[in-house]
Design a protein around this motif. Structure first.
Motif, PDB file in Angstrom:
ATOM      1  N   GLY A  98       0.793  -1.220   0.000  1.00  0.00           N
ATOM      2  CA  GLY A  98       0.000   0.000   0.000  1.00  0.00           C
ATOM      3  C   GLY A  98       0.827   1.272   0.000  1.00  0.00           C
ATOM      4  O   GLY A  98       0.333   2.342  -0.363  1.00  0.00           O
ATOM      5  N   TYR A  99       2.069   1.153   0.413  1.00  0.00           N
ATOM      6  CA  TYR A  99       2.971   2.311   0.498  1.00  0.00           C
ATOM      7  C   TYR A  99       3.794   2.477  -0.763  1.00  0.00           C
ATOM      8  O   TYR A  99       4.010   3.597  -1.247  1.00  0.00           O
ATOM      9  CB  TYR A  99       3.877   2.123   1.716  1.00  0.00           C
ATOM     10  N   GLY A 100       4.269   1.376  -1.299  1.00  0.00           N
ATOM     11  CA  GLY A 100       5.047   1.446  -2.530  1.00  0.00           C
ATOM     12  C   GLY A 100       6.516   1.710  -2.283  1.00  0.00           C
ATOM     13  O   GLY A 100       7.013   1.637  -1.156  1.00  0.00           O
ATOM     14  N   ALA A 101       7.216   2.031  -3.372  1.00  0.00           N
ATOM     15  CA  ALA A 101       8.667   2.239  -3.324  1.00  0.00           C
ATOM     16  C   ALA A 101       8.989   3.711  -3.090  1.00  0.00           C
ATOM     17  O   ALA A 101       8.500   4.581  -3.807  1.00  0.00           O
ATOM     18  CB  ALA A 101       9.305   1.768  -4.622  1.00  0.00           C
ATOM     19  N   HIS A 102       9.792   3.983  -2.063  1.00  0.00           N
ATOM     20  CA  HIS A 102      10.267   5.321  -1.760  1.00  0.00           C
ATOM     21  C   HIS A 102      11.757   5.227  -1.439  1.00  0.00           C
ATOM     22  O   HIS A 102      12.262   4.161  -1.080  1.00  0.00           O
ATOM     23  CB  HIS A 102       9.530   5.921  -0.557  1.00  0.00           C
ATOM     24  N   ASP A 103      12.442   6.345  -1.524  1.00  0.00           N
ATOM     25  CA  ASP A 103      13.852   6.298  -1.149  1.00  0.00           C
ATOM     26  C   ASP A 103      13.971   6.202   0.370  1.00  0.00           C
ATOM     27  O   ASP A 103      13.000   6.383   1.115  1.00  0.00           O
ATOM     28  CB  ASP A 103      14.620   7.496  -1.713  1.00  0.00           C
ATOM     29  N   ASP A 104      15.180   5.907   0.832  1.00  0.00           N
ATOM     30  CA  ASP A 104      15.382   5.671   2.262  1.00  0.00           C
ATOM     31  C   ASP A 104      14.998   6.874   3.112  1.00  0.00           C
ATOM     32  O   ASP A 104      14.402   6.721   4.187  1.00  0.00           O
ATOM     33  CB  ASP A 104      16.838   5.294   2.525  1.00  0.00           C
ATOM     34  N   ALA A 105      15.329   8.067   2.646  1.00  0.00           N
ATOM     35  CA  ALA A 105      15.025   9.259   3.430  1.00  0.00           C
ATOM     36  C   ALA A 105      13.520   9.427   3.616  1.00  0.00           C
ATOM     37  O   ALA A 105      13.038   9.766   4.709  1.00  0.00           O
ATOM     38  CB  ALA A 105      15.616  10.497   2.763  1.00  0.00           C
ATOM     39  N   ALA A 106      12.760   9.163   2.556  1.00  0.00           N
ATOM     40  CA  ALA A 106      11.307   9.317   2.633  1.00  0.00           C
ATOM     41  C   ALA A 106      10.696   8.269   3.554  1.00  0.00           C
ATOM     42  O   ALA A 106       9.799   8.574   4.357  1.00  0.00           O
ATOM     43  CB  ALA A 106      10.699   9.216   1.237  1.00  0.00           C
ATOM     44  N   GLU A 107      11.174   7.028   3.479  1.00  0.00           N
ATOM     45  CA  GLU A 107      10.599   5.988   4.339  1.00  0.00           C
ATOM     46  C   GLU A 107      10.994   6.197   5.798  1.00  0.00           C
ATOM     47  O   GLU A 107      10.181   5.973   6.704  1.00  0.00           O
ATOM     48  CB  GLU A 107      10.999   4.596   3.856  1.00  0.00           C
ATOM     49  N   SER A 138      14.378  -6.599  -0.134  1.00  0.00           N
ATOM     50  CA  SER A 138      13.745  -5.631   0.772  1.00  0.00           C
ATOM     51  C   SER A 138      14.095  -5.847   2.231  1.00  0.00           C
ATOM     52  O   SER A 138      13.610  -5.130   3.106  1.00  0.00           O
ATOM     53  CB  SER A 138      12.218  -5.683   0.604  1.00  0.00           C
ATOM     54  N   ARG A 139      14.965  -6.814   2.518  1.00  0.00           N
ATOM     55  CA  ARG A 139      15.240  -7.228   3.901  1.00  0.00           C
ATOM     56  C   ARG A 139      15.783  -6.089   4.761  1.00  0.00           C
ATOM     57  O   ARG A 139      15.273  -5.811   5.850  1.00  0.00           O
ATOM     58  CB  ARG A 139      16.225  -8.394   3.879  1.00  0.00           C
ATOM     59  N   ARG A 140      16.815  -5.434   4.287  1.00  0.00           N
ATOM     60  CA  ARG A 140      17.441  -4.382   5.097  1.00  0.00           C
ATOM     61  C   ARG A 140      16.489  -3.199   5.297  1.00  0.00           C
ATOM     62  O   ARG A 140      16.449  -2.606   6.375  1.00  0.00           O
ATOM     63  CB  ARG A 140      18.747  -3.924   4.463  1.00  0.00           C
ATOM     64  N   ARG A 141      15.715  -2.889   4.273  1.00  0.00           N
ATOM     65  CA  ARG A 141      14.763  -1.778   4.395  1.00  0.00           C
ATOM     66  C   ARG A 141      13.669  -2.127   5.400  1.00  0.00           C
ATOM     67  O   ARG A 141      13.233  -1.263   6.178  1.00  0.00           O
ATOM     68  CB  ARG A 141      14.158  -1.464   3.037  1.00  0.00           C
ATOM     69  N   ALA A 142      13.212  -3.365   5.408  1.00  0.00           N
ATOM     70  CA  ALA A 142      12.181  -3.786   6.355  1.00  0.00           C
ATOM     71  C   ALA A 142      12.655  -3.602   7.791  1.00  0.00           C
ATOM     72  O   ALA A 142      11.948  -3.040   8.636  1.00  0.00           O
ATOM     73  CB  ALA A 142      11.807  -5.246   6.101  1.00  0.00           C
ATOM     74  N   VAL A 143      13.873  -4.065   8.070  1.00  0.00           N
ATOM     75  CA  VAL A 143      14.405  -3.976   9.427  1.00  0.00           C
ATOM     76  C   VAL A 143      14.671  -2.526   9.806  1.00  0.00           C
ATOM     77  O   VAL A 143      14.385  -2.094  10.933  1.00  0.00           O
ATOM     78  CB  VAL A 143      15.692  -4.820   9.545  1.00  0.00           C
ATOM     79  N   ARG A 144      15.179  -1.754   8.875  1.00  0.00           N
ATOM     80  CA  ARG A 144      15.477  -0.342   9.156  1.00  0.00           C
ATOM     81  C   ARG A 144      14.207   0.439   9.491  1.00  0.00           C
ATOM     82  O   ARG A 144      14.213   1.289  10.394  1.00  0.00           O
ATOM     83  CB  ARG A 144      16.182   0.278   7.954  1.00  0.00           C
ATOM     84  N   THR A 145      13.129   0.149   8.802  1.00  0.00           N
ATOM     85  CA  THR A 145      11.872   0.853   9.077  1.00  0.00           C
ATOM     86  C   THR A 145      11.378   0.558  10.480  1.00  0.00           C
ATOM     87  O   THR A 145      10.971   1.462  11.222  1.00  0.00           O
ATOM     88  CB  THR A 145      10.811   0.457   8.036  1.00  0.00           C
ATOM     89  N   LEU A 146      11.413  -0.697  10.878  1.00  0.00           N
ATOM     90  CA  LEU A 146      10.974  -1.059  12.222  1.00  0.00           C
ATOM     91  C   LEU A 146      11.888  -0.432  13.270  1.00  0.00           C
ATOM     92  O   LEU A 146      11.413   0.094  14.298  1.00  0.00           O
ATOM     93  CB  LEU A 146      10.952  -2.579  12.362  1.00  0.00           C
ATOM     94  N   ASP A 147      13.178  -0.446  13.024  1.00  0.00           N
ATOM     95  CA  ASP A 147      14.152   0.149  13.938  1.00  0.00           C
ATOM     96  C   ASP A 147      13.902   1.644  14.089  1.00  0.00           C
ATOM     97  O   ASP A 147      13.884   2.195  15.206  1.00  0.00           O
ATOM     98  CB  ASP A 147      15.559  -0.102  13.395  1.00  0.00           C
ATOM     99  N   THR A 148      13.683   2.308  12.971  1.00  0.00           N
ATOM    100  CA  THR A 148      13.439   3.755  12.985  1.00  0.00           C
ATOM    101  C   THR A 148      12.169   4.087  13.750  1.00  0.00           C
ATOM    102  O   THR A 148      12.122   5.036  14.551  1.00  0.00           O
ATOM    103  CB  THR A 148      13.339   4.292  11.542  1.00  0.00           C
ATOM    104  N   PHE A 149      11.126   3.285  13.542  1.00  0.00           N
ATOM    105  CA  PHE A 149       9.853   3.525  14.222  1.00  0.00           C
ATOM    106  C   PHE A 149       9.998   3.348  15.728  1.00  0.00           C
ATOM    107  O   PHE A 149       9.547   4.196  16.514  1.00  0.00           O
ATOM    108  CB  PHE A 149       8.776   2.588  13.678  1.00  0.00           C
ATOM    109  N   ILE A 150      10.593   2.247  16.146  1.00  0.00           N
ATOM    110  CA  ILE A 150      10.713   1.985  17.588  1.00  0.00           C
ATOM    111  C   ILE A 150      11.543   3.065  18.269  1.00  0.00           C
ATOM    112  O   ILE A 150      11.210   3.526  19.363  1.00  0.00           O
ATOM    113  CB  ILE A 150      11.321   0.587  17.831  1.00  0.00           C
TER     114      ILE A 150
END
Length: 389
Positions: A98-107, A138-150
């Protein structure tokens, strides 16, 4: 009494003792507490503090602009009150399809903004993130998003769960369980706090190349951290070459996958959720009412098949989600009360129920209470009594 020596009993206990332990660990029974009736998926870049109020207003506007066939007065009032009070039971902030592809800064920015919204005015009973898959791309991006959120939230919100999509193998689930432990260590969280649900939306997640039911192996691989299995309607149907016009929650391939999920999860404490319909109640009045009729029928169908949760993708689906759910429990409450009462006093009636069915009857009434379909006096039993059955 009898001629069997005592050591035969002891031998039996010795042989089956390890089996008893294994069965208790694998099948602890149904989890205690409320299960949300739906999960609302919202792209991460559309999440803000006023989201729940926005969904409530959208649902009420849809009802005002396209009055549906009249509910019974008590049901209409109940549904309206629910939409105003608690329009979203379980929010899933979506960083995947539902979110799609964004660069790292945007995510990164979206993950921080979502944390800020949850610390602010956005409150739902249950909430979580759908991260990207643990596949290589997408593995590293998945983990980075969760890390950033927490980190941005400063821990975990109440009722938090992670949704892991595109699960194919038990090894991915096992890796997610290990990753949860690493997050707990990194942020000083209590062990076992971070839990997740797996989306069943690929054929290998249902049936492995070795002929085994993979979904059963996923539960074991999660090391007790798996809370739910969510069926992914359209990814799964498309992967089996079902034509787009025929992809739906009620296609035979969907029923097969969900039946396997149901058998694998029974008694394990892992809950089930059906998927969504992509026919949204938008457009002219005829289109809206047609989509409402379809959604209400599909919600009822899922409930009758033991899937008490599903996905909603648009505010205008709330009236039919709550209306169909409340109707289901209110339609069945009288018979459930009568059968349970007869069972408890050992009264002979038209149906001879056994203990397992009595527990199912009590569970039905508890679900009706939890979702708001029934008031305590309508359930006919105190909650504590129902929980003890």
């Amino acid at each position: 009494m009898g001629r069997l020596p005592d050591d035969a009993y002891a031998e039996l206990d010795q042989r089956l003792g390890p089996v008893d332990v294994a069965l208790r660990a694998r099948y602890p029974g149904d989890p205690v507490g409320r299960q949300p009736v739906h999960t609302v998926y919202v792209p991460a870049d559309r999440v803000h503090a006023g989201l729940a109020a926005e969904w409530s207003a959208g649902a009420l506007a849809a009802l005002e602009e396209n009055p549906p066939p009249p509910y019974a007065p008590d049901l209409a009032d109940r549904v309206l009150a629910k939409i105003k009070r608690e329009p979203i039971e379980d929010l899933r902030i979506d960083f995947e399809d539902g979110y799609g592809a964004h660069d790292d800064a945007a995510e990164d920015a979206a993950a921080k903004a979502a944390a800020s919204a949850l610390r602010g005015g956005l409150k739902t009973p249950f909430v979580g993130l759908r991260i990207k898959s643990l596949e290589r791309s997408s593995r590293r991006r998945a983990v980075r998003t969760l890390d950033t959120f927490i980190e941005a939230y400063g821990g975990l919100p109440p009722g938090f769960v992670v949704t892991l999509p595109k699960v194919n193998t038990p090894e991915q689930v096992e890796a997610m369980a290990v990753l949860c432990g690493r997050f707990e260590q990194a942020y000083g969280l209590r062990a076992g706090t971070l839990r997740f649900e797996a989306q069943i939306e690929t054929p290998p997640a249902v049936l492995g190349a070795d002929g085994r039911a993979t979904v059963a192996l996923l539960i074991a691989a999660a090391q007790g951290r798996l809370t739910g299995l969510h069926y992914g309607t359209y990814d799964y149907s498309a992967s089996l070459s079902i034509a787009a016009a025929h992809q739906s929650m009620e296609h035979p391939v969907a029923d097969h996958a969900k039946a396997v999920m149901q058998v694998a999860a029974a008694g394990t404490g892992v809950r089930l959720s059906d998927g969504s319909t992509n026919v949204l109640p938008v457009g002219d009045p005829a289109s809206v009412r047609g989509a409402w009729a379809l959604h209400a029928r599909l919600v009822r169908r899922s409930l009758e098949r033991g899937f008490y949760q599903g996905w909603d993708l648009h505010p205008a689906q709330l009236p039919t989600r709550f209306g169909a759910t409340y109707t289901f429990f209110r339609d069945g409450a009288g018979a459930a009360r009568a059968r349970l009462s007869a069972y408890l006093v050992r009264r002979v009636s038209g149906v001879l129920d056994e203990p397992a069915t009595a527990r199912a009857l009590a569970g039905f009434l508890l679900r009706g209470l939890d979702c708001g379909a029934l008031d305590p006096d309508e359930a006919g039993f105190a909650r504590t009594d129902l929980e003890r059955i």
